[in-house]
Motif scaffolding. Structure first.
Motif, PDB file in Angstrom:
ATOM      1  N   MET A  18     -18.883  12.038 -32.260  1.00 36.78           N
ATOM      2  CA  MET A  18     -17.594  12.725 -32.336  1.00 36.78           C
ATOM      3  C   MET A  18     -16.781  12.208 -33.521  1.00 36.78           C
ATOM      4  SD  MET A  18     -17.173  15.150 -30.129  1.00 36.78           S
ATOM      5  CE  MET A  18     -15.424  15.373 -30.389  1.00 36.78           C
ATOM      6  N   GLN A  19     -16.927  10.934 -33.840  1.00 38.92           N
ATOM      7  CA  GLN A  19     -16.173  10.359 -34.936  1.00 38.92           C
ATOM      8  C   GLN A  19     -16.789  10.677 -36.290  1.00 38.92           C
ATOM      9  OE1 GLN A  19     -13.207   8.930 -34.103  1.00 38.92           O
ATOM     10  NE2 GLN A  19     -13.895   9.632 -32.097  1.00 38.92           N
ATOM     11  N   GLU A  20     -18.116  10.651 -36.369  1.00 39.73           N
ATOM     12  CA  GLU A  20     -18.783  10.757 -37.665  1.00 39.73           C
ATOM     13  C   GLU A  20     -19.264  12.167 -37.991  1.00 39.73           C
ATOM     14  OE1 GLU A  20     -18.805   8.443 -39.775  1.00 39.73           O
ATOM     15  OE2 GLU A  20     -18.231   6.689 -38.588  1.00 39.73           O
ATOM     16  N   ARG A  21     -19.617  12.955 -36.981  1.00 37.61           N
ATOM     17  CA  ARG A  21     -20.185  14.315 -37.169  1.00 37.61           C
ATOM     18  C   ARG A  21     -21.425  14.267 -38.065  1.00 37.61           C
ATOM     19  NH1 ARG A  21     -15.740  17.601 -35.429  1.00 37.61           N
ATOM     20  NH2 ARG A  21     -14.588  16.192 -34.048  1.00 37.61           N
ATOM     21  N   GLY A  27     -25.351   6.694 -36.056  1.00 40.76           N
ATOM     22  CA  GLY A  27     -26.298   5.644 -35.687  1.00 40.76           C
ATOM     23  C   GLY A  27     -25.925   4.304 -36.293  1.00 40.76           C
ATOM     24  N   GLN A  28     -25.530   4.326 -37.558  1.00 42.13           N
ATOM     25  CA  GLN A  28     -25.094   3.088 -38.208  1.00 42.13           C
ATOM     26  C   GLN A  28     -23.879   2.508 -37.511  1.00 42.13           C
ATOM     27  OE1 GLN A  28     -24.495   4.515 -42.190  1.00 42.13           O
ATOM     28  NE2 GLN A  28     -26.638   4.237 -42.782  1.00 42.13           N
ATOM     29  N   ARG A  29     -22.997   3.356 -37.025  1.00 40.10           N
ATOM     30  CA  ARG A  29     -21.776   2.902 -36.351  1.00 40.10           C
ATOM     31  C   ARG A  29     -22.090   2.108 -35.094  1.00 40.10           C
ATOM     32  NH1 ARG A  29     -16.466   5.581 -36.725  1.00 40.10           N
ATOM     33  NH2 ARG A  29     -15.136   4.841 -35.034  1.00 40.10           N
ATOM     34  N   VAL A  54     -23.826  21.159 -32.914  1.00 39.53           N
ATOM     35  CA  VAL A  54     -24.646  22.158 -33.599  1.00 39.53           C
ATOM     36  C   VAL A  54     -24.488  21.973 -35.102  1.00 39.53           C
ATOM     37  CG1 VAL A  54     -24.553  23.825 -31.721  1.00 39.53           C
ATOM     38  CG2 VAL A  54     -22.780  23.863 -33.464  1.00 39.53           C
ATOM     39  N   ARG A  55     -25.566  22.255 -35.824  1.00 34.44           N
ATOM     40  CA  ARG A  55     -25.558  22.058 -37.266  1.00 34.44           C
ATOM     41  C   ARG A  55     -24.832  23.200 -37.963  1.00 34.44           C
ATOM     42  NH1 ARG A  55     -28.040  18.485 -40.068  1.00 34.44           N
ATOM     43  NH2 ARG A  55     -29.430  17.962 -38.321  1.00 34.44           N
ATOM     44  N   VAL A  56     -23.907  22.845 -38.844  1.00 32.58           N
ATOM     45  CA  VAL A  56     -23.201  23.804 -39.686  1.00 32.58           C
ATOM     46  C   VAL A  56     -23.323  23.335 -41.135  1.00 32.58           C
ATOM     47  CG1 VAL A  56     -21.590  24.491 -37.866  1.00 32.58           C
ATOM     48  CG2 VAL A  56     -20.998  22.598 -39.393  1.00 32.58           C
ATOM     49  N   LYS A  57     -22.735  24.087 -42.038  1.00 34.28           N
ATOM     50  CA  LYS A  57     -22.876  23.784 -43.462  1.00 34.28           C
ATOM     51  C   LYS A  57     -22.339  22.403 -43.810  1.00 34.28           C
ATOM     52  CE  LYS A  57     -21.886  25.730 -48.028  1.00 34.28           C
ATOM     53  NZ  LYS A  57     -21.257  26.857 -48.765  1.00 34.28           N
ATOM     54  N   THR A  58     -21.268  21.998 -43.131  1.00 39.00           N
ATOM     55  CA  THR A  58     -20.618  20.727 -43.464  1.00 39.00           C
ATOM     56  C   THR A  58     -21.115  19.541 -42.648  1.00 39.00           C
ATOM     57  OG1 THR A  58     -18.833  21.274 -41.904  1.00 39.00           O
ATOM     58  CG2 THR A  58     -18.516  21.874 -44.224  1.00 39.00           C
ATOM     59  N   GLY A  59     -22.059  19.764 -41.720  1.00 37.48           N
ATOM     60  CA  GLY A  59     -22.550  18.664 -40.901  1.00 37.48           C
ATOM     61  C   GLY A  59     -22.837  19.110 -39.478  1.00 37.48           C
ATOM     62  N   MET A  60     -22.478  18.279 -38.508  1.00 39.47           N
ATOM     63  CA  MET A  60     -22.673  18.581 -37.089  1.00 39.47           C
ATOM     64  C   MET A  60     -21.310  18.770 -36.432  1.00 39.47           C
ATOM     65  SD  MET A  60     -25.997  18.431 -36.584  1.00 39.47           S
ATOM     66  CE  MET A  60     -26.330  18.081 -34.845  1.00 39.47           C
ATOM     67  N   GLU A  61     -21.104  19.936 -35.823  1.00 38.25           N
ATOM     68  CA  GLU A  61     -19.832  20.218 -35.182  1.00 38.25           C
ATOM     69  C   GLU A  61     -19.990  20.242 -33.666  1.00 38.25           C
ATOM     70  OE1 GLU A  61     -16.623  20.608 -36.311  1.00 38.25           O
ATOM     71  OE2 GLU A  61     -17.520  19.719 -38.099  1.00 38.25           O
ATOM     72  N   PRO A  62     -19.017  19.697 -32.910  1.00 40.43           N
ATOM     73  CA  PRO A  62     -19.107  19.667 -31.452  1.00 40.43           C
ATOM     74  C   PRO A  62     -18.916  21.050 -30.844  1.00 40.43           C
ATOM     75  CG  PRO A  62     -16.994  18.800 -32.187  1.00 40.43           C
ATOM     76  CD  PRO A  62     -17.805  19.024 -33.421  1.00 40.43           C
ATOM     77  N   THR A  63     -19.573  21.250 -29.728  1.00 43.00           N
ATOM     78  CA  THR A  63     -19.403  22.496 -28.971  1.00 43.00           C
ATOM     79  C   THR A  63     -18.095  22.424 -28.176  1.00 43.00           C
ATOM     80  OG1 THR A  63     -20.538  21.640 -27.033  1.00 43.00           O
ATOM     81  CG2 THR A  63     -21.907  22.684 -28.743  1.00 43.00           C
ATOM     82  N   PRO A  64     -17.639  23.543 -27.626  1.00 39.34           N
ATOM     83  CA  PRO A  64     -16.434  23.497 -26.772  1.00 39.34           C
ATOM     84  C   PRO A  64     -16.565  22.517 -25.616  1.00 39.34           C
ATOM     85  CG  PRO A  64     -16.918  25.757 -27.389  1.00 39.34           C
ATOM     86  CD  PRO A  64     -18.066  24.939 -27.891  1.00 39.34           C
ATOM     87  N   PHE A  65     -17.766  22.419 -25.027  1.00 36.10           N
ATOM     88  CA  PHE A  65     -17.967  21.463 -23.934  1.00 36.10           C
ATOM     89  C   PHE A  65     -17.774  20.031 -24.424  1.00 36.10           C
ATOM     90  CE2 PHE A  65     -20.794  18.570 -21.617  1.00 36.10           C
ATOM     91  CZ  PHE A  65     -20.351  18.768 -20.311  1.00 36.10           C
ATOM     92  N   LEU A  67     -16.003  19.021 -26.944  1.00 35.99           N
ATOM     93  CA  LEU A  67     -14.581  18.795 -27.231  1.00 35.99           C
ATOM     94  C   LEU A  67     -13.798  18.531 -25.953  1.00 35.99           C
ATOM     95  CD1 LEU A  67     -13.988  21.529 -29.948  1.00 35.99           C
ATOM     96  CD2 LEU A  67     -13.986  19.057 -30.291  1.00 35.99           C
ATOM     97  N   ARG A  68     -14.209  19.164 -24.844  1.00 33.85           N
ATOM     98  CA  ARG A  68     -13.486  18.967 -23.567  1.00 33.85           C
ATOM     99  C   ARG A  68     -13.715  17.574 -23.004  1.00 33.85           C
ATOM    100  NH1 ARG A  68     -15.363  24.192 -22.363  1.00 33.85           N
ATOM    101  NH2 ARG A  68     -16.885  23.366 -20.872  1.00 33.85           N
ATOM    102  N   ILE A  69     -14.928  17.066 -23.112  1.00 30.69           N
ATOM    103  CA  ILE A  69     -15.222  15.773 -22.483  1.00 30.69           C
ATOM    104  C   ILE A  69     -14.911  14.594 -23.405  1.00 30.69           C
ATOM    105  CG2 ILE A  69     -17.022  16.824 -21.067  1.00 30.69           C
ATOM    106  CD1 ILE A  69     -19.103  15.360 -22.821  1.00 30.69           C
ATOM    107  N   ALA A  70     -14.743  14.845 -24.710  1.00 29.20           N
ATOM    108  CA  ALA A  70     -14.575  13.746 -25.666  1.00 29.20           C
ATOM    109  C   ALA A  70     -13.393  12.835 -25.344  1.00 29.20           C
ATOM    110  CB  ALA A  70     -14.454  14.296 -27.091  1.00 29.20           C
ATOM    111  N   PRO A  71     -12.188  13.369 -25.024  1.00 33.27           N
ATOM    112  CA  PRO A  71     -11.073  12.455 -24.732  1.00 33.27           C
ATOM    113  C   PRO A  71     -11.331  11.543 -23.540  1.00 33.27           C
ATOM    114  CG  PRO A  71     -10.260  14.667 -25.173  1.00 33.27           C
ATOM    115  CD  PRO A  71     -11.746  14.780 -25.035  1.00 33.27           C
ATOM    116  N   SER A  72     -11.976  12.060 -22.497  1.00 31.48           N
ATOM    117  CA  SER A  72     -12.255  11.242 -21.324  1.00 31.48           C
ATOM    118  C   SER A  72     -13.295  10.176 -21.628  1.00 31.48           C
ATOM    119  CB  SER A  72     -12.751  12.133 -20.165  1.00 31.48           C
ATOM    120  OG  SER A  72     -11.748  13.040 -19.782  1.00 31.48           O
ATOM    121  N   VAL A  73     -14.310  10.541 -22.404  1.00 26.41           N
ATOM    122  CA  VAL A  73     -15.324   9.559 -22.788  1.00 26.41           C
ATOM    123  C   VAL A  73     -14.698   8.443 -23.616  1.00 26.41           C
ATOM    124  CG1 VAL A  73     -17.411   9.187 -24.162  1.00 26.41           C
ATOM    125  CG2 VAL A  73     -17.229  11.196 -22.671  1.00 26.41           C
ATOM    126  N   ARG A  74     -13.862   8.832 -24.588  1.00 22.62           N
ATOM    127  CA  ARG A  74     -13.209   7.830 -25.436  1.00 22.62           C
ATOM    128  C   ARG A  74     -12.331   6.896 -24.613  1.00 22.62           C
ATOM    129  NH1 ARG A  74     -11.475   7.170 -30.683  1.00 22.62           N
ATOM    130  NH2 ARG A  74     -13.616   7.707 -31.141  1.00 22.62           N
TER     131      ARG A  74
END
Length: 326
Positions: A18-21, A27-29, A54-65, A67-74
């Motif tokens: 979520m931080q690096e995309r 992995g290095q992190r 999912v892979r996009v032109k600029t890297g890996m972008e999170p899905t809506p799911f 994005l929903r769970i990221a704050p709780s995980v953090r």
């Protein structure tokens, strides 16, 4: 989803993504190779029943799911991290912890040389990561644990944070030593007629109402209140280029005294009092209440107070409202 089926290491990997995309950087992190990181994401996708990234032109972008769970995980990982760290007494001489500090480039010039020398002597294994973010992002970085400490003139950090005053500062004007029109005094007419450099830190562009103001904003607000105007010939986001520009132009810059004194040695520039009185401002260190009792950040705050505080209060106190003092 069965929480008992989730390896907590997978959540650490998810948070890093979520931080690096980016799989390699994530992995290095967390100390994983690129194949191991990819394998961890595959396992977590299977548990969650979602692609997560999912892979996009600029890297890996999170899905809506994701994005929903990221704050709780953090938040959950942060809580566990603080709990584990507080269970073991912090020993700076043996620790290899990396502290993350929010500083402007002005702050880097003022604090880092002396701080790094101190760490070399008393805590050689400890590392620092300096973060430069827009000031409106400071709150989120401290709340999430991405930053341990913020230092500077930060009136936007109020409720939910502790603060401790380090010192007061004021502004002066700097010009090249052989300026053709300005000697060793500066009057109001000269100040208004000459062209200036303005330092606009990232995310703190001058605003009359912004809480996330910089000392630049403080000066502009004061000049506007007094009906004074100056011509800004150059706006830069960083301080470090300013000394070289001053030496080769007739431009002026208004800058905190602490920084100006560091610029003086071996520079062909001079420091002059402003031709009007500007209120002093206070430089403080700020931390979130979640890390108030953490042994490591308590030690780091103590180091900052020992090295840079004019008069040391007993401790920081919660900022309950805008304007509260430590």
């Amino acid at each position: 989803m069965n929480i008992e089926s989730i390896d907590l290491n997978l959540l650490v990997a998810f948070d890093a993504m979520m931080q690096e995309r980016n799989v390699t950087r994530a992995g290095q992190r967390v100390g994983l190779s690129q194949p191991s990181m990819s394998h961890a994401l595959t396992r977590l996708r299977a548990v969650c029943g979602d692609p997560l990234f999912v892979r996009v032109k600029t890297g890996m972008e999170p899905t809506p799911f994701a994005l929903r769970i990221a704050p709780s995980v953090r938040a959950g990982l942060s809580l566990m991290r603080v709990g584990l760290e507080s269970a073991v007494a912090f020993d700076p001489a043996r620790s290899e912890r990396i502290f993350q500090i929010l500083l402007s480039d002005l702050g880097e010039v003022v604090y880092l040389p002396r701080l790094m020398q101190h760490l070399k002597d008393v805590a050689p294994g400890i590392g620092l990561r300096v973060l430069q973010l827009p000031r409106e992002n400071y709150r989120e970085a401290l709340e999430s644990g991405d930053a341990d400490l913020a230092i500077g003139f930060l009136p936007g950090l109020t409720t939910g944070f502790y603060q401790q005053r380090l010192f007061s500062d004021h502004h002066v004007c700097m010009v090249r030593a052989d300026h053709p029109r300005i000697g060793w005094t500066l009057n109001l007419q000269q100040f208004s007629e000459e062209s200036h450099i303005m330092i606009e830190p990232a995310g703190s562009r001058y605003s009359r109402v912004s809480l996330h103001s910089s000392t630049t904003t403080l000066i502009e607000q004061y000049l506007e209140k007094k009906g004074l105007h100056r011509h800004i010939a150059l706006r830069v986001p960083h301080f470090t280029v300013v000394p070289d520009i001053l030496q080769t132009t007739d431009l002026l810059v208004v800058i905190p005294t602490t920084v100006a004194r560091l610029m003086m040695p071996r520079r062909h520039i001079k420091m002059l009092p402003l031709p009007f009185e500007v209120p002093q401002f206070e430089v403080k260190q700020f931390w979130h209440e979640r890390s108030h009792l953490d042994g490591g950040t308590r030690w780091l705050r103590g180091v900052m107070a020992e090295l840079f505080m004019e008069r040391r209060p007993a401790c920081g106190v919660p900022a309950l409202a805008a304007g509260d003092q430590a």
